[in-house]
Design a protein around this motif. Structure first.
Motif, PDB file in Angstrom:
ATOM      1  N   GLY A   1       0.646  -1.237   0.016  1.00 53.22           N
ATOM      2  CA  GLY A   1       0.304   0.185   0.218  1.00 53.22           C
ATOM      3  C   GLY A   1       0.792   1.390   0.002  1.00 53.22           C
ATOM      4  O   GLY A   1       0.380   2.422  -0.181  1.00 53.22           O
ATOM      5  N   TYR A   2       2.202   1.317   0.033  1.00 57.35           N
ATOM      6  CA  TYR A   2       2.988   2.472   0.232  1.00 57.35           C
ATOM      7  C   TYR A   2       2.643   3.225  -1.223  1.00 57.35           C
ATOM      8  O   TYR A   2       2.795   4.629  -0.845  1.00 57.35           O
TER       9      TYR A   2
ATOM     10  N   GLN B   1      -0.083   5.804  -0.295  1.00 53.97           N
ATOM     11  CA  GLN B   1      -0.210   6.743   0.794  1.00 53.97           C
ATOM     12  C   GLN B   1       0.147   8.163   0.865  1.00 53.97           C
ATOM     13  O   GLN B   1       0.827   8.385  -0.322  1.00 53.97           O
ATOM     14  N   LYS B   2      -0.439   8.746   1.498  1.00 58.67           N
ATOM     15  CA  LYS B   2      -0.481  10.372   1.264  1.00 58.67           C
ATOM     16  C   LYS B   2       0.867  10.846   0.769  1.00 58.67           C
ATOM     17  O   LYS B   2       1.300  11.554  -0.050  1.00 58.67           O
TER      18      LYS B   2
ATOM     19  N   LYS C   1       4.224  10.306  -0.051  1.00 54.44           N
ATOM     20  CA  LYS C   1       4.758   9.274  -0.937  1.00 54.44           C
ATOM     21  C   LYS C   1       6.062   8.589  -0.197  1.00 54.44           C
ATOM     22  O   LYS C   1       6.363   7.437  -0.585  1.00 54.44           O
TER      23      LYS C   1
ATOM     24  N   LYS D   1       6.298   7.979   2.763  1.00 60.00           N
ATOM     25  CA  LYS D   1       6.024   7.173   3.892  1.00 60.00           C
ATOM     26  C   LYS D   1       5.822   5.546   3.715  1.00 60.00           C
ATOM     27  O   LYS D   1       5.263   5.109   2.533  1.00 60.00           O
ATOM     28  N   GLY D   2       6.365   4.793   4.319  1.00 59.36           N
ATOM     29  CA  GLY D   2       6.232   3.183   4.073  1.00 59.36           C
ATOM     30  C   GLY D   2       7.438   2.757   2.853  1.00 59.36           C
ATOM     31  O   GLY D   2       7.454   1.829   2.776  1.00 59.36           O
TER      32      GLY D   2
END
Ligand SMILES: Cc1cc2nc3c(=O)[nH]c(=O)nc-3n(C[C@H](O)[C@H](O)[C@H](O)COP(=O)(O)O)c2cc1C
Length: 194
Positions: A181-182, A185-186, A188, A190-191
């Motif tokens: 799901g990265y 994510q809002k 970019k 993150k993750g």
């Protein structure tokens, strides 16, 4: 991009390469399988395709039980040997001095040296051609203690697992290049695992 075409073939790559244990009349056998996959989350189900001429085929068909042992790079020689020699000719567990952990939900031991074991109960066998597909429910999972953190999260990245691609064994990279799901994510970054 230009492509070269081939007739249909079993070229899905990479795939897991695992050691599958089975037990009948107190004899424990192990063989290597790569035609293995996850096919359902709830209930947790896997498929393993096995040629009828394998000793493991007979053993698993008659007991309806087997255990999938995920394999680390350290065991790659064992992994290969168990895929080229039959339990009809050699006791593969004894040959490598492998330790056995008793089964919990099935009467099949797992290999102590393997980091993760999935105990499976056969639900259905589907003949496909060269192989019969065994569809099985995963009824118990055993994970080496050092791979599980205090929150119960399993760190497969520390298990040193191997995969199989077109006749060769490869170690999995130790660090991931993204996570589930990265991409949506809002933030970019993150993750994104460095
Ligand atoms: C990397 C690798 C993957 C294999 N995958 C499968 C498989 O998915 N299904 C199968 O029937 N045999 C597979 N084999 C072959 C069996 O592991 C091999 O025939 C083995 O000797 C059978 O042992 P057994 O007679 O003790 O059951 C594979 C072999 C190797 C080396």
């Amino acid at each position: 991009m230009p492509k070269v075409t081939f007739k249909g073939g079993a070229l899905l790559n990479p795939v897991p390469a695992v050691l599958i244990t089975s037990k009948k009349d107190d004899f424990v056998n192990v063989f290597t399988a790569a035609w293995v996959g996850t096919i359902c989350t709830k209930p947790p189900m896997v498929s393993v395709s096995i040629r009828p001429e394998r000793l493991s085929y007979e053993m698993i068909k008659s007991t309806g039980q087997f255990t999938i042992n995920l394999t680390s790079s350290k065991l790659v020689r064992v992994l290969d040997f168990c895929g080229v020699r039959s339990g009809r000719d050699v006791d593969k567990i004894k040959k490598f001095g492998l330790s056995l952990d008793e089964g919990i939900e099935v009467d099949v031991p797992s290999i102590g040296e393997c980091p993760v074991a999935l105990e499976c109960r056969v639900k259905e066998i589907i003949p496909l051609g060269s192989h019969d597909m065994f569809i099985a429910e995963v009824v118990q999972v055993k994970v080496e203690e050092r791979l599980v953190d205090s929150n119960g999260k399993i760190h497969f990245d520390k298990a040193g697992l191997v995969c199989y691609s077109h006749g060769e064994y490869f170690p999995l990279a130790e660090s991931a290049i993204g996570k589930f799901g990265y991409s949506v994510q809002k933030n970019k970054n993150k993750g994104r695992i460095k």
